[in-house]
Design an enzyme around this catalytic site. Structure first.
Site, PDB file in Angstrom:
ATOM      1  N   ILE A 668       0.895  -1.245  -0.049  1.00 16.53           N
ATOM      2  CA  ILE A 668      -0.106  -0.128   0.037  1.00 16.53           C
ATOM      3  C   ILE A 668       1.007   1.233   0.131  1.00 16.53           C
ATOM      4  O   ILE A 668       1.718   1.486   0.923  1.00 16.53           O
ATOM      5  CB  ILE A 668      -0.960  -0.025   1.352  1.00 16.53           C
ATOM      6  CG1 ILE A 668      -1.979  -1.191   1.152  1.00 16.53           C
ATOM      7  CG2 ILE A 668      -1.741   1.458   1.225  1.00 16.53           C
ATOM      8  CD1 ILE A 668      -2.723  -1.355  -0.232  1.00 16.53           C
ATOM      9  N   GLU A 743     -10.772  -0.589  -7.716  1.00 13.35           N
ATOM     10  CA  GLU A 743     -11.960  -1.614  -8.095  1.00 13.35           C
ATOM     11  C   GLU A 743     -12.334  -2.498  -7.318  1.00 13.35           C
ATOM     12  O   GLU A 743     -13.457  -3.073  -7.150  1.00 13.35           O
ATOM     13  CB  GLU A 743     -11.847  -1.936  -9.666  1.00 13.35           C
ATOM     14  CG  GLU A 743     -11.607  -0.674 -10.619  1.00 13.35           C
ATOM     15  CD  GLU A 743     -11.654  -1.134 -12.093  1.00 13.35           C
ATOM     16  OE1 GLU A 743     -12.574  -1.328 -12.725  1.00 13.35           O
ATOM     17  OE2 GLU A 743     -10.550  -0.940 -12.568  1.00 13.35           O
TER      18      GLU A 743
END
Ligand code: FES
Ligand code: FES
Lengths: 776, 171
Positions: A668, A743
């Site tokens: 991340i 998404e």
């Protein structure tokens, strides 16, 4: 698509198959990502820090200019009239009153519009961005209910809107195909998605299913959806001679420039598209007819044009997600081992686009099974072209698949997480390629613990007053993509500042912020020494903000550009530098200069290199390598989604009381912006689960709820505090070890909600959305 | 005929059809106030009129003669952001930023309503003099402001951090 085109595509697919095999078998080191990005190892720099958005101050002040906010001398406003029949022709068209109305500059119809080529439909060519490939105001034919039939330009929006209301059109309607059921009964056709047949057959799944000691076999339905970005589509357009200037709201600036060039017979360099801020896209902010109409009208009127679609206009002219009807059947042994997975069904598209909602894509890589039968079939309707909407395929496909897994677990009397883990594949189950990085089991274990999964009760047994309480879970998954065409330019100045230029987009994903962090770390600079410029078709690269691929595309392009920059700098550094004799691959950025990677004290600052060379700046531009890694490994993101709902036993109302997303998406890059992106996907998934539906009148082919009052989105009170955690395990084969995360959040969410509703009530609803009438 | 916008007297339109939203955006180029639906359903166009929040797309500009309008451009004190604007950045209360001006103006108006004890649909005790800045109260009262990017948690956190901790910030 006709049969010849289909055959050509299939032949092409066969040749690609050979190439694919070669890439699969090549040694890792030949493949992009074969040698891990050195940035993965750096744990104490800018990457991974919760940096607040760099564009925050302008956005909270309302100072960020969006597409409809560029003031231009002589600007006129556009208003669009839409057809009210689905198929036929314009019989009479009376524009005289509108033309005579105050302030009107032009009424453009098929009679006076300039001759235009159709838009190249998205996916029909590398830079094609058009929502459809229909003629735009070229003849009297009508192809969908809502098609633009006239554009009025006037000095003010009020005048344009009023004049539009004075246009009188009489249609000669023809029989249209607008009923999904009726067309399905006439037969379906196999779906081609990105040149690939949406069909997988491994073994004899139907026979294995019939022989399985345990099985589920059910049909799931998902309705049409609209993106509903809060910024409606808009463009401010002007001509300067043969040059077309478009201030657009775009997630595809280069694609849009190229596609507009095809429409107007220009060179792509004659079209300049910029889009510095985009008020949400989710797949919808590509090229639709409104930009073409605005440019054509601007040409005809000789004036700059602002086209700002009304909310209804967005529903009439900009396609959404299509509906699906999916059969999922799973056969299992007594131990839960899957002997067969069948996932087949039908979706609707048009003859003028190339987008069958590919609802089986997640199923191809999700679970191990002895046999597979996957198939998407299509019917073609006379409707506005459908398009990509957040996680096309996965968002609705995981609803069906992950509900079916839950149903099977229930039938087997097994915990649904354990059933999933039991069928965890050790390589891609349908491709056979190794996974680049897959830690979904870990995400489940951590998530279950944190969510208190062990407190889940038997279906329909937990009640608090009027409220039935239940928990559900589901797997979310989305592929790692990187599309060809990524490129970047880095300019470094003597004062130690860098500008990184990529034709990428910031729609709220945090692109500008995150890529400043990444570039600063790569170059060894501070955040305030790096500027990332984007949203401009004249910048390097063909970078779609779609398929969650922008981070990877930019990441790989910046790696290539930095490599080139280091080469340039080493040349400039010459023999008097401590870096003399080193190769670019041995050198990286550190503390405002370059150093030998494994010997950091051997270094020289950028300022010193440039001043000795007598240079103010140095620039390097490079292209990212072809994304062969996608064929060499099976690359996916994963999420273990946990949901708790409260269903009112009296009214049937469902409230989501808790939600946890436990993600496995590589490293991340910025926990702050990532958290928001994950939550954003989940919230759209809550909408998909509970309320969202574009209602389509099957008799008239018309969208019946083209407004934010009648298409319901999750509002603040519908959204609980959403907990988000992640494994943070880098994918060793991607730039920065990262995956795009735009998404994944919407995938699995619908099923997690439906499974929780089942656990609360004992009622299984297989038709989205899960409105209260279905629970009473 | 004039209207006060962010403390300055500005002209009203001649065309009676012009909404307050279009007056701001098209006539005075104050484009911070956004248009998401033009029919009162999204809240993107929220501004404060004499301290009360309204959706400016459903207001005819002419009817606001002499009234004092505050838009997102008028909230900051020069270079000093309003505490709520700052909190939106810290709590990541937006992604694309398109709903943001409406969220912020709406929250400023909402905080004043809450502070003066106006009850909402989720208020438990309607006779209470004060109502807590609870998460549910904030979420209910902000539900007219849509956000499609899904920044809801950050928005409510930012509002809570700004007003719950320091109710005096509320007008
Ligand atoms: S623009 Fe006013 S409420 Fe949507
Ligand atoms: S931040 Fe994009 S709509 Fe709210």
């Amino acid at each position: 698509m006709n049969i010849v085109e289909q055959a050509t595509k299939v032949t092409k697919t066969a040749a690609q198959g050979l190439m694919k095999k070669a890439v699969e078998l090549a040694p890792d080191s030949w493949i992009p990502g074969g040698n891990p990005d050195p940035l993965i190892r750096q744990q104490h720099g800018h990457v991974g820090k919760p940096v607040s958005r760099l564009d925050g101050p302008v956005k909270v002040r309302g100072a960020a200019p969006f597409a409809a906010e560029f003031a231009t001398e002589g600007l006129v406003y556009a208003s669009v009239a839409f057809s009210t029949v689905a198929k036929g022709r314009i019989a009479t068209l009376d524009t005289a009153t509108a033309e005579a109305a105050p302030g009107v500059v032009l009424v453009m119809t098929y009679r006076n519009a300039p001759r235009l080529k159709p838009m190249p439909a998205f996916m029909s060519a590398a830079k094609a961005a058009g929502g459809d490939s229909l003629p735009i105001l070229q003849d009297e034919r009508i192809h969908w209910n809502g098609q633009p039939v006239a554009v009025v330009l006037a000095d003010t929006q009020e005048q344009a809107d009023h004049a539009k209301s004075l246009i009188h059109v009489v249609y000669e309607a023809e029989a249209a195909t607008t009923s999904f059921e009726a067309d399905k009964a006439r037969g379906t056709e196999p779906a081609l998605f990105q040149g690939e047949l949406m069909k997988v057959e491994i073994g004899d799944a139907e026979t294995a299913l019939a022989a399985a000691p345990h099985r589920v076999d059910a049909t799931y339905r998902t309705p049409r959806h609209n993106h509903n970005a809060i910024e409606p589509h808009a463009a401010t357009v002007s001509w300067n001679g043969d040059e077309l200037r478009v201030h657009d709201a775009s997630q595809a600036v280069v694609h849009t420039a190229w596609s507009l060039a095809q429409v107007f017979g220009l060179d792509e360099k004659q079209v300049h598209v910029t889009s510095p801020y985009v008020g949400g896209g989710f797949g919808s902010k590509t090229l639709w007819q409104h930009q073409v109409l605005a440019a054509a009208a601007a040409k005809l009127a000789g004036r700059p044009v602002r086209i700002a679609l009304s909310r209804e206009g967005v529903y009439r002219m900009v396609g959404g997600r299509s509906l699906t009807e999916q059969r999922v059947a799973i056969g299992a042994g007594d131990d839960g081992h899957f002997t067969a997975i069948v996932h087949t069904g039908v979706t609707a598209m048009t003859r003028h686009n190339a987008m069958p909602e590919p609802f089986i894509v997640a199923t191809r890589s999700a679970y191990a099974a002895d046999t597979f039968k996957l198939d998407v079939e299509v019917v073609h309707l006379d409707m506005l072209a459908n398009t990509f909407m957040r996680a096309p395929g996965e968002a609705v496909g995981t609803f069906a698949l992950e509900c079916a897994i839950d149903e099977l677990a229930d039938r087997l009397g097994m915990d649904p997480i354990e059933l999933r883990i039991r069928n965890e594949p050790d390589k891609d189950p349908t491709q056979g390629t190794p996974f680049s990085s897959r830690h979904i089991v870990e995400a489940y274990r951590t998530g279950a613990e944190r969510f208190g999964w062990h407190n889940r009760a038997a279906p329909g047994t937990r009640r608090e007053g009027e409220w039935l309480v239940g928990m559900g879970c589901a797997t979310g998954t989305y592929p790692y993509y990187r599309m060809p065409g990524g490129a970047a330019r880095i300019t470094l100045t003597r004062d130690g500042r860098a500008t990184v230029a990529v034709a990428a987009h910031e729609m709220g994903m945090g692109t500008a912020t995150v890529h400043t962090q990444v570039a600063a770390e790569r170059l060894g600079l501070e955040l305030d020494q790096v500027t990332v410029v984007y949203g401009d078709s004249t910048l390097p690269g063909v970078v779609l903000a779609g398929g969650s691929q922008q981070t990877a595309s930019m990441g790989a392009a910046v790696i290539a550009a930095q490599h080139a920059l280091v080469g340039e700098l080493l040349k400039l550094a010459g023999n008097d530098s401590p870096l003399a004799g080193l190769k670019p691959a041995e050198v990286g950025g550190l503390d405002g200069g370059l150093c030998k990677l494994d010997e950091p004290e051997r270094r020289e600052s950028y300022a010193s290199i440039l001043s000795r060379a007598g240079r103010d700046e140095v620039t390097a531009e490079a292209e990212a390598p072809m994304p062969l890694e996608l064929q060499h490994w099976s690359m996916h993101s994963h999420g273990a989604m946990f949901c708790e709902v409260r269903v009112n036993a009296v009214t049937g109302e469902t409230r989501v009381s808790r939600f946890l997303g436990s993600f496995d998406c590589g490293r991340i890059l910025n926990p702050k912006t990532a958290t928001s992106q994950f939550r954003g996907g989940i919230i759209m998934g809550l909408g998909l689960a509970l309320m969202e539906e574009t209602q389509f009148d099957e008799r008239k082919g018309r969208v019946m709820n083209p407004s934010l009052a009648e298409y319901h989105l999750p509002v603040h009170l519908d959204v609980p505090a959403i907990d988000v955690i992640w494994t943070d395990i880098p994918d060793p084969h991607t730039p920065m070890g990262a995956h795009g995360i735009g998404e994944i959040g919407i995938t699995g969410t619908g099923a997690a909600v439906a499974n929780a509703v089942y656990n609360a009530t004992g009622k299984r609803v297989r038709d989205l959305p899960l409105t209260l009438d279905k629970l009473l | 005929m004039s209207i006060m916008i962010n403390g300055a007297a500005m002209s009203l339109p001649e065309d009676p059809r012009v909404s307050l939203l279009d007056l701001l955006r098209e006539h005075h180029h104050l484009t911070g106030t956004k248009k998401g639906c033009n029919q009162g359903a999204c809240g993107a166009c929220t501004v404060l009129v004499d301290g009360e929040r309204i959706v400016s797309c459903l207001a005819l500009a002419m009817q606001y003669e002499g009234r004092a309008v505050t838009t997102i451009e008028g909230l900051a004190d020069g270079n000093e952001l309003h505490p709520l604007q700052q909190a939106f950045i810290e709590h990541d209360g937006f992604q694309c930023g398109y709903c943001t001006p409406g969220q912020i103006c709406s929250a400023v108006g909402m905080a004043a309503e809450l502070k003066r004890g106006a009850p909402s649909n989720v208020t438990g005790d309607l006779s209470a003099d004060t109502i807590a800045f609870s998460r549910d109260e904030l979420a209910e009262r902000m539900s007219g402001n849509l956000c499609r990017c899904g920044a809801h948690n950050g928005i409510i956190d930012a509002i809570g951090a700004t007003f719950a901790a320091r109710p005096e910030v509320a007008a």
